[in-house]
Write a protein that holds these residues in place. Structure first.
Motif, PDB file in Angstrom:
ATOM      1  N   VAL A 153      41.602  60.917  49.362  1.00  0.00           N
ATOM      2  CA  VAL A 153      41.459  60.277  48.239  1.00  0.00           C
ATOM      3  C   VAL A 153      40.119  60.096  47.961  1.00  0.00           C
ATOM      4  CG1 VAL A 153      41.892  58.144  47.619  1.00  0.00           C
ATOM      5  CG2 VAL A 153      43.643  59.263  48.972  1.00  0.00           C
ATOM      6  N   HIS A 154      39.820  60.483  46.868  1.00  0.00           N
ATOM      7  CA  HIS A 154      38.540  60.157  46.242  1.00  0.00           C
ATOM      8  C   HIS A 154      38.176  58.793  45.823  1.00  0.00           C
ATOM      9  CE1 HIS A 154      37.397  64.116  47.111  1.00  0.00           C
ATOM     10  NE2 HIS A 154      38.636  64.914  46.619  1.00  0.00           N
ATOM     11  N   LEU A 155      37.697  57.935  46.415  1.00  0.00           N
ATOM     12  CA  LEU A 155      37.268  56.541  45.739  1.00  0.00           C
ATOM     13  C   LEU A 155      36.231  56.526  44.745  1.00  0.00           C
ATOM     14  CD1 LEU A 155      37.455  54.701  49.185  1.00  0.00           C
ATOM     15  CD2 LEU A 155      39.501  55.101  47.894  1.00  0.00           C
ATOM     16  N   LEU A 156      36.417  55.305  44.116  1.00  0.00           N
ATOM     17  CA  LEU A 156      35.439  55.045  42.953  1.00  0.00           C
ATOM     18  C   LEU A 156      33.964  54.831  43.844  1.00  0.00           C
ATOM     19  CD1 LEU A 156      37.432  52.546  40.945  1.00  0.00           C
ATOM     20  CD2 LEU A 156      37.000  55.091  40.453  1.00  0.00           C
ATOM     21  N   PRO A 157      32.999  54.739  42.929  1.00  0.00           N
ATOM     22  CA  PRO A 157      31.522  54.344  43.511  1.00  0.00           C
ATOM     23  C   PRO A 157      31.698  52.867  43.820  1.00  0.00           C
ATOM     24  CG  PRO A 157      31.428  55.721  41.553  1.00  0.00           C
ATOM     25  CD  PRO A 157      32.795  55.516  41.585  1.00  0.00           C
ATOM     26  N   PRO A 158      30.886  52.333  44.764  1.00  0.00           N
ATOM     27  CA  PRO A 158      30.838  51.115  45.060  1.00  0.00           C
ATOM     28  C   PRO A 158      30.745  49.924  43.789  1.00  0.00           C
ATOM     29  CG  PRO A 158      29.547  52.045  46.580  1.00  0.00           C
ATOM     30  CD  PRO A 158      29.873  53.209  45.606  1.00  0.00           C
ATOM     31  N   ALA A 159      29.907  50.264  42.995  1.00  0.00           N
ATOM     32  CA  ALA A 159      29.618  49.469  41.727  1.00  0.00           C
ATOM     33  C   ALA A 159      31.012  49.302  41.070  1.00  0.00           C
ATOM     34  CB  ALA A 159      28.617  49.923  41.047  1.00  0.00           C
ATOM     35  N   ALA A 160      31.604  50.491  40.805  1.00  0.00           N
ATOM     36  CA  ALA A 160      32.770  50.661  40.107  1.00  0.00           C
ATOM     37  C   ALA A 160      33.898  49.898  40.629  1.00  0.00           C
ATOM     38  CB  ALA A 160      33.223  52.059  39.775  1.00  0.00           C
ATOM     39  N   GLY A 161      33.788  49.910  41.788  1.00  0.00           N
ATOM     40  CA  GLY A 161      34.946  49.159  42.661  1.00  0.00           C
ATOM     41  C   GLY A 161      34.816  47.794  42.517  1.00  0.00           C
ATOM     42  N   ALA A 162      33.502  46.961  42.507  1.00  0.00           N
ATOM     43  CA  ALA A 162      33.337  46.010  42.326  1.00  0.00           C
ATOM     44  C   ALA A 162      33.733  45.358  41.044  1.00  0.00           C
ATOM     45  CB  ALA A 162      31.955  45.520  42.474  1.00  0.00           C
ATOM     46  N   LEU A 163      33.244  45.955  39.944  1.00  0.00           N
ATOM     47  CA  LEU A 163      33.671  45.772  38.646  1.00  0.00           C
ATOM     48  C   LEU A 163      35.169  45.990  38.409  1.00  0.00           C
ATOM     49  CD1 LEU A 163      30.878  48.024  36.610  1.00  0.00           C
ATOM     50  CD2 LEU A 163      31.256  45.412  36.949  1.00  0.00           C
ATOM     51  N   LEU A 164      35.934  46.888  38.946  1.00  0.00           N
ATOM     52  CA  LEU A 164      37.380  46.892  38.823  1.00  0.00           C
ATOM     53  C   LEU A 164      37.955  45.888  39.501  1.00  0.00           C
ATOM     54  CD1 LEU A 164      39.816  48.360  38.069  1.00  0.00           C
ATOM     55  CD2 LEU A 164      39.985  49.801  40.067  1.00  0.00           C
ATOM     56  N   LEU A 165      37.527  45.308  40.838  1.00  0.00           N
ATOM     57  CA  LEU A 165      38.162  43.874  41.338  1.00  0.00           C
ATOM     58  C   LEU A 165      38.027  42.874  40.408  1.00  0.00           C
ATOM     59  CD1 LEU A 165      37.084  44.369  45.101  1.00  0.00           C
ATOM     60  CD2 LEU A 165      39.419  44.206  43.974  1.00  0.00           C
ATOM     61  N   THR A 166      36.730  42.582  39.991  1.00  0.00           N
ATOM     62  CA  THR A 166      36.450  41.623  38.886  1.00  0.00           C
ATOM     63  C   THR A 166      37.407  41.819  37.778  1.00  0.00           C
ATOM     64  OG1 THR A 166      33.932  41.718  39.807  1.00  0.00           O
ATOM     65  CG2 THR A 166      34.581  40.511  37.654  1.00  0.00           C
ATOM     66  N   ALA A 167      37.700  42.828  37.281  1.00  0.00           N
ATOM     67  CA  ALA A 167      38.428  43.189  35.982  1.00  0.00           C
ATOM     68  C   ALA A 167      39.814  42.549  36.539  1.00  0.00           C
ATOM     69  CB  ALA A 167      38.490  44.720  35.495  1.00  0.00           C
ATOM     70  N   TYR A 168      40.445  42.618  37.717  1.00  0.00           N
ATOM     71  CA  TYR A 168      41.711  42.339  37.940  1.00  0.00           C
ATOM     72  C   TYR A 168      41.613  40.863  37.836  1.00  0.00           C
ATOM     73  CZ  TYR A 168      43.530  46.800  39.388  1.00  0.00           C
ATOM     74  OH  TYR A 168      44.489  48.043  39.387  1.00  0.00           O
ATOM     75  N   ALA A 169      40.839  40.155  38.366  1.00  0.00           N
ATOM     76  CA  ALA A 169      40.700  38.750  38.453  1.00  0.00           C
ATOM     77  C   ALA A 169      40.480  38.016  37.136  1.00  0.00           C
ATOM     78  CB  ALA A 169      39.454  38.339  39.098  1.00  0.00           C
ATOM     79  N   VAL A 170      39.675  38.624  36.189  1.00  0.00           N
ATOM     80  CA  VAL A 170      39.442  38.435  34.802  1.00  0.00           C
ATOM     81  C   VAL A 170      40.821  38.388  34.035  1.00  0.00           C
ATOM     82  CG1 VAL A 170      38.407  38.716  32.593  1.00  0.00           C
ATOM     83  CG2 VAL A 170      37.057  38.479  34.754  1.00  0.00           C
ATOM     84  N   ALA A 171      41.540  39.534  34.351  1.00  0.00           N
ATOM     85  CA  ALA A 171      42.761  39.961  33.661  1.00  0.00           C
ATOM     86  C   ALA A 171      43.616  38.889  33.821  1.00  0.00           C
ATOM     87  CB  ALA A 171      43.168  41.469  33.838  1.00  0.00           C
ATOM     88  N   ALA A 172      43.920  38.351  35.281  1.00  0.00           N
ATOM     89  CA  ALA A 172      44.649  37.597  35.454  1.00  0.00           C
ATOM     90  C   ALA A 172      44.554  36.105  34.985  1.00  0.00           C
ATOM     91  CB  ALA A 172      44.891  37.444  37.000  1.00  0.00           C
ATOM     92  N   SER A 173      43.461  35.791  34.955  1.00  0.00           N
ATOM     93  CA  SER A 173      42.800  34.539  34.454  1.00  0.00           C
ATOM     94  C   SER A 173      43.236  34.601  32.742  1.00  0.00           C
ATOM     95  CB  SER A 173      41.523  34.178  34.704  1.00  0.00           C
ATOM     96  OG  SER A 173      41.191  34.115  36.015  1.00  0.00           O
ATOM     97  N   ALA A 174      42.756  35.377  32.005  1.00  0.00           N
ATOM     98  CA  ALA A 174      42.988  35.639  30.758  1.00  0.00           C
ATOM     99  C   ALA A 174      44.553  35.492  30.497  1.00  0.00           C
ATOM    100  CB  ALA A 174      42.444  37.140  30.282  1.00  0.00           C
ATOM    101  N   ILE A 175      45.398  36.283  31.098  1.00  0.00           N
ATOM    102  CA  ILE A 175      46.806  36.164  31.001  1.00  0.00           C
ATOM    103  C   ILE A 175      47.427  34.700  31.026  1.00  0.00           C
ATOM    104  CG2 ILE A 175      49.252  36.835  31.730  1.00  0.00           C
ATOM    105  CD1 ILE A 175      47.816  39.521  32.633  1.00  0.00           C
ATOM    106  N   ALA A 176      46.528  34.096  31.997  1.00  0.00           N
ATOM    107  CA  ALA A 176      47.076  32.652  32.236  1.00  0.00           C
ATOM    108  C   ALA A 176      46.528  31.706  31.130  1.00  0.00           C
ATOM    109  CB  ALA A 176      46.369  32.066  33.566  1.00  0.00           C
ATOM    110  N   VAL A 177      45.284  32.135  30.457  1.00  0.00           N
ATOM    111  CA  VAL A 177      44.888  31.250  29.571  1.00  0.00           C
ATOM    112  C   VAL A 177      45.818  31.367  28.113  1.00  0.00           C
ATOM    113  CG1 VAL A 177      42.975  31.272  27.593  1.00  0.00           C
ATOM    114  CG2 VAL A 177      42.531  31.387  30.122  1.00  0.00           C
ATOM    115  N   LEU A 178      46.352  32.613  28.019  1.00  0.00           N
ATOM    116  CA  LEU A 178      47.145  32.834  26.914  1.00  0.00           C
ATOM    117  C   LEU A 178      48.667  32.266  27.091  1.00  0.00           C
ATOM    118  CD1 LEU A 178      46.358  36.544  26.317  1.00  0.00           C
ATOM    119  CD2 LEU A 178      45.418  34.757  25.072  1.00  0.00           C
ATOM    120  N   LEU A 179      48.947  31.858  28.210  1.00  0.00           N
ATOM    121  CA  LEU A 179      50.466  31.138  28.356  1.00  0.00           C
ATOM    122  C   LEU A 179      50.286  29.806  27.805  1.00  0.00           C
ATOM    123  CD1 LEU A 179      51.221  31.812  31.999  1.00  0.00           C
ATOM    124  CD2 LEU A 179      51.972  32.994  29.991  1.00  0.00           C
TER     125      LEU A 179
END
Length: 265
Positions: free
Chosen positions: A232-258
């Motif tokens: 398995v070829h993983l993302l670069p470390p910086a991309a991994g951090a950004l993707l994790l942050t995107a998951y957190a922001v996405a969950a919060s954004a959906i919660a805001v829209l409820l």
């Protein structure tokens, strides 16, 4: 925002959760991780490479990243506690802009997550270097590289606390939120990794992003070898951090829209 952030800090500091969270970080970093280093990865079942090898040192540091469920659960509990104790209505009546309230929470929890990550990484560093010196084992990586990897693990803990808060904002029931956080990390994602074809998605899943950030490929490589598939070829470390942050922001954004009225019923 300043008032909301101060109020959030006061609410958090009025509970015992933040103290328990930091104690948990010290216990996991200085206690559990120190015990694993003292026992030696080569004595695990199944055995792993020793601390004097790069693979062994990276593997045992990566195992520390698997404790991310602790800050994730803490983030979920911090948000869902307002609904359990029926204080959410007061919060949103005082500040009816849902996005601003959640932004204040995420700002506060980012600071708490950073404190947790620093305590975890700091105690783990002390334990690792002390054990290596006591056992007379040369570490398989330079000290600067070890500290850099521990720093990445600290960042991962910050993001996972935010991710847990985002899940808590979506799933108001405490038990359900904890089941989502821990169930996915330790049941759902490992099951997906075992499905041929589906495991190619691992690099873009939260676990894969964490592995990329912490440079922990031991589990992914072991499963790939078991399935007979390519590495398995993983993302670069910086991309991994950004993707994790995107998951957190996405969950919060959906919660805001409820609908806001769901919080004040």
């Amino acid at each position: 925002m300043n008032l909301l952030i101060r109020a959030e800090f006061r609410r958090l500091l009025a509970t015992r959760m933040w103290g328990g969270l930091l104690l948990a970080a010290a216990a996991l970093g200085g206690g559990m991780f120190g015990a694993m280093a003292l026992a030696g990865p080569e004595n695990f079942d199944p055995p792993m490479p020793g601390l004097d090898t790069e693979a062994g040192l990276r593997a045992i540091l990566g195992i520390l990243g698997y404790t991310a469920f602790v800050p994730a659960a803490a983030g979920a509990l911090a948000v869902t506690s307002e609904h359990r104790h029926h204080t959410a209505a007061v919060t949103f009546l005082f500040a009816p802009r849902r996005g601003r309230v959640l932004a204040a929470k995420l700002t506060t929890y980012a600071v708490v997550g950073l404190a947790y990550g620093l305590v975890l990484a700091g105690t783990a560093a002390v334990a690792l270097f002390a054990v290596a010196a006591a056992r007379g084992v040369p570490l398989g990586l330079p000290a600067t590289t070890v500290l850099a990897l521990l720093g990445r693990i600290a960042v991962a803990m910050v993001v996972y606390l935010l991710l847990g808060a985002g899940v808590g904002a979506l799933v108001h029931h405490q038990i359900a939120a904890l089941c989502v956080v821990t169930g996915y990390l330790y049941v759902g994602e490992p099951v997906l990794m075992m499905v041929p074809g589906v495991n190619t998605l691992y690099p873009i899943l939260p676990g894969g992003a964490t592995a990329a950030l912490t440079d922990f490929t031991y589990v992914a490589d072991a499963i790939s070898a078991e399935l007979g598939s390519g590495a398995v070829h993983l993302l670069p470390p910086a991309a991994g951090a950004l993707l994790l942050t995107a998951y957190a922001v996405a969950a919060s954004a959906i919660a805001v829209l409820l609908p806001l009225r769901r919080d004040v019923t």
